[in-house]
Design a protein around this motif. Structure first.
Motif, PDB file in Angstrom:
ATOM      1  N   UNK A 192      -6.846   5.220   5.369  1.00  0.00           N
ATOM      2  CA  UNK A 192      -5.750   4.963   4.212  1.00  0.00           C
ATOM      3  C   UNK A 192      -5.179   3.500   4.632  1.00  0.00           C
ATOM      4  N   UNK A 193      -4.915   2.982   5.790  1.00  0.00           N
ATOM      5  CA  UNK A 193      -4.468   1.614   6.042  1.00  0.00           C
ATOM      6  C   UNK A 193      -5.363   0.536   6.302  1.00  0.00           C
ATOM      7  N   UNK A 226      -3.111   7.789   8.672  1.00  0.00           N
ATOM      8  CA  UNK A 226      -2.309   6.760   9.551  1.00  0.00           C
ATOM      9  C   UNK A 226      -3.167   6.193  10.627  1.00  0.00           C
ATOM     10  N   UNK A 227      -2.649   5.180  11.169  1.00  0.00           N
ATOM     11  CA  UNK A 227      -3.431   4.934  12.397  1.00  0.00           C
ATOM     12  C   UNK A 227      -3.432   5.961  13.339  1.00  0.00           C
ATOM     13  N   UNK A 250      -8.962  14.020  13.236  1.00  0.00           N
ATOM     14  CA  UNK A 250      -7.765  13.351  12.376  1.00  0.00           C
ATOM     15  C   UNK A 250      -8.021  12.668  10.947  1.00  0.00           C
ATOM     16  N   UNK A 251      -9.148  11.912  11.222  1.00  0.00           N
ATOM     17  CA  UNK A 251      -9.864  11.040  10.122  1.00  0.00           C
ATOM     18  C   UNK A 251     -10.395  12.068   9.054  1.00  0.00           C
ATOM     19  N   UNK A 252     -10.738  13.195   9.491  1.00  0.00           N
ATOM     20  CA  UNK A 252     -11.398  14.431   8.561  1.00  0.00           C
ATOM     21  C   UNK A 252     -10.350  14.933   7.698  1.00  0.00           C
ATOM     22  N   UNK A 301       0.728  -1.253  -0.111  1.00  0.00           N
ATOM     23  CA  UNK A 301      -0.034  -0.078   0.113  1.00  0.00           C
ATOM     24  C   UNK A 301       0.913   1.282   0.088  1.00  0.00           C
ATOM     25  N   UNK A 302       0.582   2.188  -0.881  1.00  0.00           N
ATOM     26  CA  UNK A 302       1.300   3.539  -0.666  1.00  0.00           C
ATOM     27  C   UNK A 302       1.012   4.149   0.612  1.00  0.00           C
ATOM     28  N   UNK A 303       2.109   4.739   1.183  1.00  0.00           N
ATOM     29  CA  UNK A 303       1.863   5.571   2.433  1.00  0.00           C
ATOM     30  C   UNK A 303       1.361   6.857   2.260  1.00  0.00           C
ATOM     31  N   UNK A 304       1.410   7.319   1.004  1.00  0.00           N
ATOM     32  CA  UNK A 304       1.018   8.907   0.779  1.00  0.00           C
ATOM     33  C   UNK A 304      -0.420   8.517   0.753  1.00  0.00           C
ATOM     34  N   UNK A 305      -1.048   7.972  -0.380  1.00  0.00           N
ATOM     35  CA  UNK A 305      -2.511   8.041  -0.728  1.00  0.00           C
ATOM     36  C   UNK A 305      -2.973   6.661  -0.524  1.00  0.00           C
ATOM     37  N   UNK A 306      -2.544   5.608   0.000  1.00  0.00           N
ATOM     38  CA  UNK A 306      -3.241   4.313   0.453  1.00  0.00           C
ATOM     39  C   UNK A 306      -3.521   3.295  -0.659  1.00  0.00           C
ATOM     40  N   UNK A 307      -2.954   4.040  -1.866  1.00  0.00           N
ATOM     41  CA  UNK A 307      -3.603   2.963  -2.936  1.00  0.00           C
ATOM     42  C   UNK A 307      -2.871   1.578  -2.837  1.00  0.00           C
ATOM     43  N   UNK A 308      -3.750   0.395  -3.221  1.00  0.00           N
ATOM     44  CA  UNK A 308      -3.066  -1.044  -3.020  1.00  0.00           C
ATOM     45  C   UNK A 308      -2.258  -1.151  -4.219  1.00  0.00           C
TER      46      UNK A 308
END
Length: 361
Positions: A117-118, A352-353, A345-347, A29-36
């Motif tokens: 994202x994660x 990240x977690x 934080x989600x907004x 998974x991309x750390x920046x955008x979360x893409x698989x």
């Protein structure tokens, strides 16, 4: 989450096909955008930093207790089947580990969330407190390093092991203030030892990427606050009528840049912003926590969190404003306030977690 800095050579990386951000050779998974990421999106050579999903659970009974059977479907109330999908509406059930909370006393609470994202929640939290507000409490946050296998298992085991050590003793020392401080510091170091042992117990001896996590813990004993840190999870003290205080300094590449004069915003948004220089685990260079002691002389908020929160509001003063405003909107109730901070934080992106532990003194 963070990546551990090592001296290994031959690291290979490329860019995410979705956003162009940097990715490692084994990232899923991309750390920046979360893409698989598909296997073709990453180079075939081994890399240091990965988001590999866990493949081994060495001690599920100790560290997976947050994984209870799914309850009714959150969308329609239907029955969730063994495949984790609702048998009525087809909605996939959230794992209990993805979002959980603790509230040992009305004045202390914590919320831990997977974020947006994660694919899994590698954060963990464990808190305990006496019933009397402002009397005695222990707050622990551990954030699993995403480049290591089973970091979600290890972080939860580490947080709970540390809490047990911290809650078991009541520091008195020799009756003097200095000896009491020394006794609490010694207990924090013992808690870090226990947390590190828990990480090792949840690490496969043959793992190419041993489980690892950060560690931050705060002990409140009456008017005494003692914080200990390994990595870049943080603790803050926000008194109602005084300047906010950051109780910890990160063990990170960004912190080292800041110490040399690089502006905080630049250091914390650079390519190595979340690379940590110390952590818990088999390959840790040193897991002894650096400690800070503060005397409490008035009411305020104690905040312990992972970078899933502070990444969006790093400095003490603006974070104190956010906490106070959020608390006011939630009638000063710690659990509701922690939950609202996680929602905030989600907004902001939820990249990240997110873990937020609060104590209202």
């Amino acid at each position: 989450m963070d990546t551990a800095m090592t001296s290994t050579t031959g690291t290979t990386s490329t860019t995410c096909p979705s956003c162009g951000g940097p990715i490692g050779a084994a990232d899923r998974y991309c750390e920046a955008c979360g893409a698989e990421l598909s296997p073709a999106a990453t180079p075939a050579t081994a890399a240091i930093d990965t988001d590999t999903e866990p493949t081994v659970e060495l001690n599920p009974s100790a560290a997976r207790s947050a994984e209870a059977p799914p309850g009714p479907c959150r969308s329609c109330g239907g029955v969730v089947g063994d495949d984790s999908y609702c048998q009525t509406c087809g909605t996939k059930a959230a794992k209990p580990r993805d979002h959980f909370s603790e509230q040992p006393a009305p004045w202390v609470a914590a919320v831990c969330d997977r974020g947006i994202r994660h694919s899994r929640n590698e954060d963990a939290v464990a808190v305990s407190a006496d019933a009397e507000p402002g009397s005695r409490a222990q707050l622990v946050v551990c954030d699993g390093v995403s480049s290591s296998l089973d970091s979600d298992v290890a972080s939860l085991a580490a947080a709970r092991a540390a809490r047990e050590v911290l809650a078991a003793g009541h520091a008195q020392g020799m009756g003097t203030e200095s000896s009491r401080n020394s006794a609490v510091v010694a207990r924090l170091k013992a808690a870090a030892d226990a947390a590190n042992d828990a990480v090792l117990a949840n690490t496969s001896p043959d793992s190419p990427n041993p489980a690892s996590c950060t560690f931050v813990a705060v002990v409140l004993e009456g008017d005494l606050l003692v914080a200990g840190v390994v990595g870049d999870s943080r603790a803050y003290w926000f008194p109602d009528n005084a300047e906010p205080v950051g109780l910890t300094v990160d063990d990170s590449w960004a912190a080292e840049l800041i110490a040399t004069g690089v502006p905080r915003q630049q250091a914390e948004t650079g390519p190595q912003a979340h690379a940590i220089t110390r952590w818990l685990g088999k390959d840790a260079p040193d897991h002894t926590p650096r400690t800070t002691t503060v005397k409490v002389d008035g009411p305020g908020w104690l905040v312990v969190c992972s970078d899933g929160l502070w990444n969006y509001c790093s400095e003490a003063a603006p974070l104190a404003d956010l906490v106070r405003q959020t608390a006011a909107a939630n009638r000063g109730e710690p659990l509701a306030t922690a939950s609202a901070l996680v929602d905030w934080a989600n907004a902001q992106g939820g990249q990240d977690n997110i873990t937020v532990a609060l104590a209202r003194l």
